[in-house]
Design an enzyme around this catalytic site. Sequence first.
Site, mmCIF file in Angstrom:
data_model
loop_
_atom_site.group_PDB
_atom_site.id
_atom_site.type_symbol
_atom_site.label_atom_id
_atom_site.label_comp_id
_atom_site.label_asym_id
_atom_site.label_seq_id
_atom_site.Cartn_x
_atom_site.Cartn_y
_atom_site.Cartn_z
ATOM 1 N N TYR A 8 0.774 -1.239 0.000
ATOM 2 C CA TYR A 8 0.000 0.000 0.000
ATOM 3 C C TYR A 8 0.805 1.288 0.000
ATOM 4 C CZ TYR A 8 -4.164 -2.733 0.556
ATOM 5 O OH TYR A 8 -5.185 -3.614 0.331
ATOM 6 N N GLY A 45 2.875 3.986 -1.587
ATOM 7 C CA GLY A 45 3.113 4.387 -2.965
ATOM 8 C C GLY A 45 1.789 4.519 -3.693
ATOM 9 N N GLY A 72 -1.605 3.487 -5.524
ATOM 10 C CA GLY A 72 -2.573 2.393 -5.514
ATOM 11 C C GLY A 72 -2.443 1.526 -4.282
ATOM 12 N N HIS A 128 -4.203 5.439 5.283
ATOM 13 C CA HIS A 128 -4.101 6.841 4.859
ATOM 14 C C HIS A 128 -3.936 6.962 3.381
ATOM 15 C CE1 HIS A 128 -3.991 8.049 9.008
ATOM 16 N NE2 HIS A 128 -3.114 7.098 9.224
#
Length: 48
Positions: A28, A30, A32, A48
């Site tokens: 998660y 980076g 997408g 987040h």
Amino acid sequence: NLVQFSNMIQCANHGSRPTRHYVDYGCYCGWGGSGTPVDELDRCCQTH
């Protein structure tokens, strides 16, 4: 956003690794994201 992500990473690791090392970290962090987070940091990126 990416600025907040950078600030969070710098705070969490006390500057021990450059933020760019996390741009393609786990599932998660980076752009997408999918799958099961690999650890707490990846879970934070998912949230987040």
